[in-house]
Design a protein around this motif. Structure first.
Motif, PDB file in Angstrom:
ATOM      1  N   UNK B  53       0.945  -1.085   0.102  1.00 41.75           N
ATOM      2  CA  UNK B  53      -0.093   0.042   0.005  1.00 41.75           C
ATOM      3  C   UNK B  53       0.925   1.092  -0.088  1.00 41.75           C
ATOM      4  N   UNK B  54       2.037   1.324   0.553  1.00 41.64           N
ATOM      5  CA  UNK B  54       2.968   2.265   0.377  1.00 41.64           C
ATOM      6  C   UNK B  54       4.330   1.649   0.398  1.00 41.64           C
ATOM      7  N   UNK B 125      -5.681  -5.439  -1.796  1.00 42.70           N
ATOM      8  CA  UNK B 125      -6.814  -5.518  -0.950  1.00 42.70           C
ATOM      9  C   UNK B 125      -6.038  -5.149   0.457  1.00 42.70           C
ATOM     10  N   UNK B 126      -5.862  -3.945   0.525  1.00 37.75           N
ATOM     11  CA  UNK B 126      -5.264  -3.686   1.829  1.00 37.75           C
ATOM     12  C   UNK B 126      -6.081  -3.806   3.244  1.00 37.75           C
ATOM     13  N   UNK B 127      -7.220  -3.858   2.945  1.00 38.87           N
ATOM     14  CA  UNK B 127      -8.122  -3.844   4.177  1.00 38.87           C
ATOM     15  C   UNK B 127      -8.412  -5.173   4.462  1.00 38.87           C
TER      16      UNK B 127
END
Lengths: 254, 291
Positions: B53-54, B125-127
């Protein structure tokens, strides 16, 4: 089995096993029941983290020298809805924050009235769910002071923020919610200044909430209305926030 | 006289040269070992998805976006193809297909730090990755605390893991033996060797707690009471970097561990961690046994 056969067999077994495991994980992620099992961790995070910390423990505050050169904006950076555009064009002189829901005295406040409320200034770190951090200096009205003015009814359990922005291609308005514990926390402010200037549009003008003990997505920008509710299960996606409706945790303390 | 000596000698030899089976790992240890394996597998791969995500690491309290220590990114080359670039301390490496850019779940090359086959879930799909990560983080911590408690209570720690004085004296030779892939055989294989003890202890006492603490150091809520610890390691972004480095160290441990498991007898080692039973094979040269 000879050595080579065994090695080939092992390599194939490992590859197949790995693919099976990962494929299985993806299928579990898509299922209805398994993410609910995983969700028990959110309950543990919230209850254990809160049990281990004093109720009003403050997030770390930093000296001025720590302030990041740019306070990286994320999510919406320029809301396009016409009503907001009109407010922005007028320098937010016509802006009114509406406070409604389960309160004794619903009201609507101008920016000057918000600035007249007891304020707090804090240099804090903003942690994005993606993993990065920046530090900024925020000044704003204490949410607790505003709540004292509107007098929440006993049934009120959550403070909900309704925003002017939509994200991506969806036309769903951003919104967020916190419980009373965070709402009355001394560092929870309705910020109108960032780094000694009025909050820029990309960071949430004219008003964004700071909830310093949670991740960035909780800190709604472009707040138009505050609503006190008993439950959020019947509001929008039912999970209490824009990103929560898209799978993120309501409790974003980690 | 002579014959009876020979007989005694022969029977002693006989007991040593006959394979025997020992009960090596107790049931709780076996269960906790495999729970730990599952947790580390999922924590690592969901951790890669979260990192995606980062995909940059920094040192200090905040992210200095123009000067990361490590970054994985993608850009298009002159032919318009997506290439993966990994930057480490300012040096760029092309890592197309693995880091920075790789074939995504839709079948085309996309910008992503770690490839789909190394992340849980596979697609971006970070969540969902966070849900997996925190659930198995709790399991990892609870399992780890139970393991430490059990190991102290059952004396597994003092009997099997703590190096003895003789262990310390033999450390030089143990290093040479490991380098030459010369492994203890016979009765000596019934105990952990000194490097094995030290690496297990390092993982249990240093790496395990450190990876958990650096994870907690990233929590904005826990920061209210752990601020001193975050400051001690140089800030939240330093903690995130250390969390990543310790994860890499745990992977290194895993590969060495699996390598040793294979070269010292895969079937025997696996059986001992599944049923508890470990076969001690006789050594051809009985002098090996005695030294």
């Amino acid at each position: 089995m000879s050595g080579i056969d065994r090695r080939q067999f092992l390599a194939r077994a490992l590859t197949a096993g790995g693919a099976f495991l990962l494929g299985g994980c993806d299928r579990l992620s898509q299922s209805v029941w398994f993410p609910k099992v995983l969700d028990s961790a959110e309950f543990l995070n919230r209850t254990v983290q809160r049990a281990l910390t004093p109720r009003d423990a403050l997030a770390t505050e930093f000296p001025e020298s720590y302030i990041s050169p740019v306070f990286r904006p994320n999510g919406s950076t320029d809301p396009q809805n016409p009503a907001y555009r009109a407010l922005a064009a007028g320098g937010f002189r016509d802006y009114r924050l509406e406070v409604r829901g389960l309160v004794e005295h619903p009201m609507s406040l101008s920016l000057d009235e918000l600035r007249a409320l007891p304020s707090r200034t804090q240099i804090t770190r903003h942690d994005c769910v993606e993993g990065w951090s920046v530090i900024g200096k925020w000044k704003g009205a204490r949410l607790s002071a505003l709540l004292d003015r509107v007098q929440p009814l006993p049934a009120a359990r959550y403070v909900m923020f309704h925003c002017a922005d939509t994200l991506g291609s969806s036309d769903a308005r951003y919104y967020e919610s916190i419980d009373m514990l965070d709402a009355y926390h001394p560092q929870t402010i309705l910020a109108y200044e960032l780094n000694d200037r009025t909050v820029p549009i990309e960071n949430g003008a004219p008003l964004r909430v700071r909830i310093e003990r949670q991740l960035g997505y909780k800190m709604a920008k472009y707040i138009m209305a505050i609503e006190l509710v008993e439950s959020f299960v019947d509001i929008k996606g039912g999970k209490g926030g824009y990103w929560e409706d898209r799978g993120y945790e309501w409790y974003a303390g980690i | 006289m002579a014959s009876s000596v020979a007989e005694t000698d022969g029977s002693a030899r006989d007991t040593l040269s006959r394979p025997r089976t020992i009960y090596r790992h107790t049931l709780p240890i076996r269960i906790m070992h495999w729970i730990n394996f599952l947790c580390m597998f999922i924590l690592l791969l969901s951790g890669f998805q979260i990192f995606n995500a980062h995909a940059a690491l920094y040192w200090g309290e905040t992210s200095h976006f123009d000067g990361p220590l490590l970054a994985m990114d993608a850009r298009r080359n002159d032919e318009g193809e997506m290439i993966g670039i990994t930057t480490l301390f300012g040096h760029e490496f092309e890592t197309t297909g693995f880091l920075g850019a790789s074939t995504g779940s839709r079948g085309d090359v996309e910008r992503r730090a770690f490839p789909t086959w190394l992340t849980i879930p596979g697609p971006r799909w970070l969540a969902m990755a966070r849900r997996w990560h925190f659930f198995f983080a709790w399991l990892f911590v609870i399992n780890g605390l139970l393991y430490v408690t059990y190991s102290l209570w059952s004396r597994h720690a003092s009997r099997d893991l703590a190096p003895t004085r003789a262990d310390w004296r033999g450390i030089g030779r143990s290093i040479v033996d490991h380098a030459l892939l010369r492994h203890p055989r016979g009765e000596a294989a019934a105990r952990y060797n000194v490097l094995q003890k030290l690496s297990y202890l390092f993982v249990i006492v240093v790496l395990g707690p450190l990876v958990v603490l650096m994870g907690l150091a990233m929590s904005p809520h826990m920061n209210t009471v752990l601020g001193w610890m975050v400051e001690l390691v140089g800030g939240r972004q330093s903690a995130r970097t250390i969390h990543f480095i310790v994860a890499m160290a745990l992977i290194a441990f895993f590969f060495v561990h699996v390598f040793e498991v294979i070269v010292t007898g895969l079937a025997n080692n696996m059986r001992s961690m599944i049923t508890g039973r470990y076969k001690i094979k006789p050594t051809e040269d009985s002098s090996d046994v005695r030294d």
